[in-house]
Scaffold this motif. Structure first.
Motif, PDB file in Angstrom:
ATOM      1  N   ARG A  99       4.643  -1.652  -1.795  1.00 57.61           N
ATOM      2  CA  ARG A  99       3.963  -0.542  -2.453  1.00 57.61           C
ATOM      3  C   ARG A  99       3.025   0.157  -1.497  1.00 57.61           C
ATOM      4  N   PRO A 100       2.799   1.432  -1.599  1.00 55.25           N
ATOM      5  CA  PRO A 100       3.471   2.326  -2.532  1.00 55.25           C
ATOM      6  C   PRO A 100       4.939   2.481  -2.160  1.00 55.25           C
ATOM      7  N   TYR A 101       5.773   2.626  -3.178  1.00 56.52           N
ATOM      8  CA  TYR A 101       7.213   2.683  -2.980  1.00 56.52           C
ATOM      9  C   TYR A 101       7.567   3.750  -1.940  1.00 56.52           C
ATOM     10  N   GLY A 102       8.382   3.338  -0.985  1.00 57.51           N
ATOM     11  CA  GLY A 102       8.827   4.250   0.065  1.00 57.51           C
ATOM     12  C   GLY A 102       7.865   4.389   1.226  1.00 57.51           C
ATOM     13  N   ALA A 103       6.651   3.870   1.076  1.00 57.87           N
ATOM     14  CA  ALA A 103       5.649   3.992   2.134  1.00 57.87           C
ATOM     15  C   ALA A 103       4.880   2.687   2.348  1.00 57.87           C
ATOM     16  N   GLY A 104       5.427   1.575   1.849  1.00 54.71           N
ATOM     17  CA  GLY A 104       4.759   0.289   1.996  1.00 54.71           C
ATOM     18  C   GLY A 104       4.749  -0.198   3.434  1.00 54.71           C
ATOM     19  N   ALA A 105       4.017  -1.252   3.680  1.00 54.30           N
ATOM     20  CA  ALA A 105       3.830  -1.773   5.032  1.00 54.30           C
ATOM     21  C   ALA A 105       5.123  -2.302   5.666  1.00 54.30           C
ATOM     22  N   LEU A 106       6.130  -2.602   4.853  1.00 56.48           N
ATOM     23  CA  LEU A 106       7.392  -3.104   5.395  1.00 56.48           C
ATOM     24  C   LEU A 106       8.370  -2.001   5.799  1.00 56.48           C
ATOM     25  N   VAL A 107       8.137  -0.794   5.347  1.00 55.93           N
ATOM     26  CA  VAL A 107       9.108   0.282   5.542  1.00 55.93           C
ATOM     27  C   VAL A 107       9.384   0.494   7.033  1.00 55.93           C
ATOM     28  N   GLY A 108      10.665   0.343   7.382  1.00 56.33           N
ATOM     29  CA  GLY A 108      11.114   0.577   8.753  1.00 56.33           C
ATOM     30  C   GLY A 108      10.826  -0.546   9.733  1.00 56.33           C
ATOM     31  N   LYS A 109      10.134  -1.598   9.309  1.00 60.15           N
ATOM     32  CA  LYS A 109       9.799  -2.694  10.236  1.00 60.15           C
ATOM     33  C   LYS A 109      11.015  -3.589  10.456  1.00 60.15           C
ATOM     34  N   PRO A 110      11.352  -3.883  11.717  1.00 59.58           N
ATOM     35  CA  PRO A 110      12.364  -4.906  11.960  1.00 59.58           C
ATOM     36  C   PRO A 110      11.881  -6.223  11.337  1.00 59.58           C
ATOM     37  N   PHE A 111      12.770  -6.870  10.607  1.00 58.64           N
ATOM     38  CA  PHE A 111      12.411  -7.995   9.749  1.00 58.64           C
ATOM     39  C   PHE A 111      13.464  -9.084   9.867  1.00 58.64           C
ATOM     40  N   ALA A 112      13.010 -10.335   9.979  1.00 62.57           N
ATOM     41  CA  ALA A 112      13.927 -11.473  10.001  1.00 62.57           C
ATOM     42  C   ALA A 112      13.300 -12.631   9.232  1.00 62.57           C
TER      43      ALA A 112
END
Length: 179
Positions: A99-112
């Motif tokens: 959250r906020p949807y579409g702009a949260g801290a995870l958006v676009g972050k490489p994640f594993a």
């Protein structure tokens, strides 16, 4: 690999958790130019509730979680499996980070996501659920990093082959091109 910050989210709150120990070992053995920061304070983050997440701001623990992940270049989850899925504390963290949807801290972050459990499957279902949830939250899930290690098969912190695969997962996440 230079000046890369990896936020490591541990899906277990136990101080003596094997997954926490894995995250600590990865922090200590991070490649040159890479800092692995273990996200602390997940026990203090309230269950996600939109009434708490408003114009006045999020609760302090949730805001700190968001800030630490937002400041990172990559996100690595190190988690066990609880009852065939991800632990509630991890699911809650992803809810706040989405959250906020579409702009949260995870958006676009490489994640594993990696981890270990004392089961034959090593946490595979939890890891699959975590990847799916993070992807829906906007993370750039790195598909070829999958490491669900059974703690029944090896002494994870002493087995050089297993430690090498864990370090390799971090290196692959760091090397992942965001494009």
């Amino acid at each position: 690999m230079s000046d890369i910050r990896v936020a490591a989210i541990v899906g277990s709150l136990r101080a003596d958790s094997l997954n926490r120990k894995i995250a600590e070992a990865l922090r200590e053995q991070a490649p040159a130019g890479v800092t692995v920061d273990i996200v602390e304070g997940l026990a203090d983050v309230p269950f996600y509730n939109e009434d708490l997440d408003n114009e006045a701001g999020a609760p302090a623990a949730a805001a700190a979680l968001r800030a630490q992940v937002a400041d990172a270049d990559r996100v690595l989850v190190v988690t066990p499996e609880y009852n065939g899925t991800m632990p509630a504390v991890l699911n809650n963290a992803i809810d706040w980070l989405s959250r906020p949807y579409g702009a949260g801290a995870l958006v676009g972050k490489p994640f594993a996501v990696i981890g270990a459990t004392p089961t034959p499957y090593g946490g595979k279902w939890a890891h699959d659920d975590t990847r799916r949830s993070a992807g829906i939250a906007g993370a750039n899930v790195v598909a070829d990093i999958e490491l669900s290690q059974s703690a029944l098969e090896a002494d994870i912190l002493a087995d050089e082959q297993v430690l090498g695969r864990l370090k390799g997962a971090v290196e692959a996440l760091v090397a992942h091109n965001e494009a």
